[in-house]
Design an enzyme around this catalytic site. Structure first.
Site, PDB file in Angstrom:
ATOM      1  N   GLU A 149       3.251  -1.786  11.636  1.00 22.60           N
ATOM      2  CA  GLU A 149       2.739  -0.408  11.506  1.00 22.60           C
ATOM      3  C   GLU A 149       1.951   0.083  12.716  1.00 22.60           C
ATOM      4  O   GLU A 149       0.872   0.659  12.579  1.00 22.60           O
ATOM      5  CB  GLU A 149       1.877  -0.302  10.239  1.00 22.60           C
ATOM      6  CG  GLU A 149       2.645  -0.669   8.993  1.00 22.60           C
ATOM      7  CD  GLU A 149       1.810  -0.635   7.713  1.00 22.60           C
ATOM      8  OE1 GLU A 149       0.605  -0.316   7.775  1.00 22.60           O
ATOM      9  OE2 GLU A 149       2.381  -0.925   6.652  1.00 22.60           O
ATOM     10  N   ASN A 191       7.758  -4.280  12.333  1.00 24.56           N
ATOM     11  CA  ASN A 191       7.896  -3.789  10.957  1.00 24.56           C
ATOM     12  C   ASN A 191       7.092  -2.502  10.764  1.00 24.56           C
ATOM     13  O   ASN A 191       5.947  -2.419  11.203  1.00 24.56           O
ATOM     14  CB  ASN A 191       7.343  -4.882  10.017  1.00 24.56           C
ATOM     15  CG  ASN A 191       7.648  -4.649   8.557  1.00 24.56           C
ATOM     16  OD1 ASN A 191       8.806  -4.449   8.189  1.00 24.56           O
ATOM     17  ND2 ASN A 191       6.621  -4.692   7.713  1.00 24.56           N
ATOM     18  N   HIS A 228       9.383   2.217   1.523  1.00 24.92           N
ATOM     19  CA  HIS A 228       8.619   2.617   0.330  1.00 24.92           C
ATOM     20  C   HIS A 228       8.968   4.077   0.035  1.00 24.92           C
ATOM     21  O   HIS A 228       8.527   4.980   0.744  1.00 24.92           O
ATOM     22  CB  HIS A 228       7.117   2.493   0.584  1.00 24.92           C
ATOM     23  CG  HIS A 228       6.669   1.081   0.808  1.00 24.92           C
ATOM     24  ND1 HIS A 228       6.716   0.127  -0.182  1.00 24.92           N
ATOM     25  CD2 HIS A 228       6.168   0.457   1.898  1.00 24.92           C
ATOM     26  CE1 HIS A 228       6.258  -1.024   0.283  1.00 24.92           C
ATOM     27  NE2 HIS A 228       5.925  -0.857   1.555  1.00 24.92           N
ATOM     28  N   GLU A 257      10.363  -4.078   2.475  1.00 22.08           N
ATOM     29  CA  GLU A 257       9.365  -3.881   1.413  1.00 22.08           C
ATOM     30  C   GLU A 257       9.860  -2.841   0.423  1.00 22.08           C
ATOM     31  O   GLU A 257       9.103  -1.994  -0.045  1.00 22.08           O
ATOM     32  CB  GLU A 257       8.024  -3.432   2.011  1.00 22.08           C
ATOM     33  CG  GLU A 257       7.482  -4.382   3.070  1.00 22.08           C
ATOM     34  CD  GLU A 257       6.131  -3.955   3.644  1.00 22.08           C
ATOM     35  OE1 GLU A 257       5.479  -3.052   3.076  1.00 22.08           O
ATOM     36  OE2 GLU A 257       5.733  -4.541   4.667  1.00 22.08           O
ATOM     37  N   ASP A 259      10.748  -0.385  -2.334  1.00 27.81           N
ATOM     38  CA  ASP A 259      10.453   0.071  -3.691  1.00 27.81           C
ATOM     39  C   ASP A 259      10.703   1.567  -3.742  1.00 27.81           C
ATOM     40  O   ASP A 259      10.566   2.266  -2.732  1.00 27.81           O
ATOM     41  CB  ASP A 259       9.047  -0.318  -4.184  1.00 27.81           C
ATOM     42  CG  ASP A 259       7.907   0.101  -3.276  1.00 27.81           C
ATOM     43  OD1 ASP A 259       8.098   0.978  -2.408  1.00 27.81           O
ATOM     44  OD2 ASP A 259       6.798  -0.441  -3.432  1.00 27.81           O
TER      45      ASP A 259
HETATM   46  O1  9MR Z   1       1.132  -4.702  -1.677  1.00 28.42           O
HETATM   47  C1  9MR Z   1       0.031  -4.939  -0.838  1.00 28.42           C
HETATM   48  C2  9MR Z   1      -1.253  -4.684  -1.587  1.00 28.42           C
HETATM   49  O2  9MR Z   1      -1.420  -5.661  -2.612  1.00 28.42           O
HETATM   50  C3  9MR Z   1      -2.440  -4.728  -0.631  1.00 28.42           C
HETATM   51  O3  9MR Z   1      -3.613  -4.340  -1.316  1.00 28.42           O
HETATM   52  C4  9MR Z   1      -2.194  -3.810   0.557  1.00 28.42           C
HETATM   53  C5  9MR Z   1      -3.279  -3.931   1.597  1.00 28.42           C
HETATM   54  O4  9MR Z   1      -3.217  -5.143   2.271  1.00 28.42           O
HETATM   55  O5  9MR Z   1      -0.970  -4.148   1.180  1.00 28.42           O
HETATM   56  C6  9MR Z   1       0.120  -3.994   0.345  1.00 28.42           C
HETATM   57  O6  9MR Z   1       1.305  -4.297   1.074  1.00 28.42           O
HETATM   58  C7  9MR Z   1       1.549  -3.441   2.172  1.00 28.42           C
HETATM   59  C8  9MR Z   1       2.204  -4.250   3.256  1.00 28.42           C
HETATM   60  O7  9MR Z   1       1.408  -5.363   3.578  1.00 28.42           O
HETATM   61  C9  9MR Z   1       2.482  -3.421   4.493  1.00 28.42           C
HETATM   62  N1  9MR Z   1       3.233  -2.231   4.186  1.00 28.42           N
HETATM   63  C10 9MR Z   1       2.729  -1.437   3.075  1.00 28.42           C
HETATM   64  C11 9MR Z   1       2.530  -2.300   1.840  1.00 28.42           C
HETATM   65  C12 9MR Z   1       2.085  -1.459   0.660  1.00 28.42           C
HETATM   66  O8  9MR Z   1       0.849  -0.867   0.893  1.00 28.42           O
END
Ligand code: 9MR
Length: 433
Positions: A149, A191, A228, A257, A259
């Site tokens: 990101e 990513n 997402h 990722e 969804d």
């Molecule tokens: O699903 C993850 C959530 O449990 C955490 O609180 C959050 C912060 O670390 O991250 C979420 O996963 C993220 C991923 O690591 C990077 N892309 C976005 C995902 C959804 O927020």
């Protein structure tokens, strides 16, 4: 609603029961085309037997949802902590599954000590983190999200401001080089999210970076598309174009990722479109969903996953499995329509059959019986377009509707459809002319 949904609206969603010979789990179905199907896993759910049962049965790739992030693995500077990450990695590997590593360097989820750093000290701390974590897991990770990101949302197409970015624009390539030295066998990915639509500035910005890295020999092997989706950020109709264009730079692409908020057939069709987009690109090596049951999701209220809170398969599950099994994701096709129209009695039948397929187009054949004096209507669904015909004389009522008549070549004719990611079969109907 996204264009891809509109394109498939009205089409039947793949039947729930796979055809005989078809694989019955997501991982096995993906393996038929050399791909994987993964999920994010949370260490604190590994004691939940329903969760673990689905995990072991369905998925052949695992990503730690939070346990390999910088705050989890280096809570104090120079002090590494791998307990929860190891539980996930060991569980996966004991079950014969592979692991995606997520994520070595990120502006978010930094441990407190790092958040307050800047300049050379931060750059060195970041590189040490990448080196230590990638070395610890050397040989056990299929692909690392080396940098996560790093691009800005919106129209700039440039980098996101962050403490890491402020250490110098070369921080990303420095992270990739450190990761390559530490774990030479792992694929190294960049990513990001909101990079799915080819026309978005952010997508273009990441594309230019990957192009630049490839041209200068910066070690990058893959690009992860988080994917997402919800109504405000729908599955783009040009997804296959995005994946294909990145792959053409000489990198693998992965959906990392996935969804999609929603329910029922609308959600199922969007999942179908994403799966089709991956299958249409040879270097799209796999898909990972961001959790197992809706209740496991980071946005559980949007019910964005393939299993409901009780662990039952949803319509979206069936559509993904169907696409993985038949390779093209065709919905239950309408092959044949007979219509009357012959004053002397009788009618005619037009039967459609699939021809060759390519990433951007496919051929179809129509065989007519019952008369030599036929008028066959072929209807394709947007964004499909007929770009060539043979053994027929064709006219168009609209971009989607072609009228075919005999041209002296017999009662079988063919055509080429530029599919734009929509693999649904055309419908055909016959009238005696
Ligand atoms: O699903 C993850 C959530 O449990 C955490 O609180 C959050 C912060 O670390 O991250 C979420 O996963 C993220 C991923 O690591 C990077 N892309 C976005 C995902 C959804 O927020």
């Amino acid at each position: 609603m996204s264009a891809i949904v509109a394109a498939t609206a009205g089409a039947a969603v793949i039947a729930a029961t796979p055809a005989s010979g078809a694989a019955s789990t997501l991982g096995a179905a993906a393996q038929q085309s050399g791909r994987y199907f993964g999920t994010a896993v949370a260490a604190n759910k590994l004691g939940d037997s329903t969760y673990v049962g689905i995990l072991n049965r369905e998925f052949d790739m695992v990503t730690a949802e939070n346990e390999m992030k910088m705050d989890a693995t280096e809570p104090n500077q120079g002090q590494f902590s791998y307990g929860n990450a190891d539980r996930i990695v060991n569980q996966a590997r004991n079950q014969g599954k592979r692991v995606r590593g997520h994520a070595l360097a990120w502006h978010s989820q930094q441990p407190g000590w790092m958040q307050n750093m800047s300049g050379t000290a931060l750059r060195n701390a970041m590189l040490n983190h990448v080196t230590q974590v990638a070395s610890y897991y050397r040989g056990k990770i299929y692909a690392w999200d080396v940098v996560n990101e790093a691009f800005a949302d919106g129209s700039s197409g440039g980098r996101r401001d962050s403490n890491l970015q402020r250490t110098g624009n070369d921080w990303i390539e420095a992270a990739f080089r450190a990761a390559r030295s530490a774990d030479p066998g792992a694929k190294l990915c960049y990513n990001d999210y909101n990079t799915d639509n080819w026309s978005h500035a952010k997508t273009q910005g990441v594309y230019r970076m990957v192009q630049d890295f490839k041209s200068r020999g910066v070690p990058i092997d893959c690009v992860g598309f988080q994917a997402h989706f919800n109504s405000g950020n729908p599955v783009p109709s040009n997804y296959h174009t995005t994946l294909g264009n990145f792959a053409a730079l000489g990198v693998d692409v992965q959906i990392t990722e996935l969804d999609i908020e929603g329910s029922g057939s609308s959600q199922a069709q969007q999942y179908q479109g994403v799966t089709q987009a991956c299958l249409s690109v040879a270097r799209c090596t796999g898909i990972t969903v961001w959790g197992i049951r809706d209740s496991d999701s980071w946005r559980a209220s949007g019910t964005p996953l393939l299993f409901d809170g009780s662990g039952n398969k949803k319509a979206a599950y069936n559509s993904v499995l169907g696409v993985l099994n038949n390779g093209t994701g065709t919905t239950t096709p309408t092959t044949t329509t007979t219509t009357s129209g012959n004053p002397g009695g009788g009618g005619c039948t037009a039967t459609y059959s699939e021809g060759e397929k390519w990433s951007d187009r496919f051929n179809g054949n129509v065989t007519v019986s019952g008369t030599d004096n036929w008028v066959v209507t072929v209807t394709v669904s947007s964004p499909q377009r007929v770009i060539a015909t043979w053994n027929t004389s064709a006219t168009w009522g609209s971009a989607n509707v072609m009228t075919a008549r005999p041209n002296g070549s017999g009662n079988t004719f063919g055509f080429t459809v530029q599919h734009g990611g929509n693999w649904n079969w055309p419908t055909v109907s016959c009238q005696v002319g």
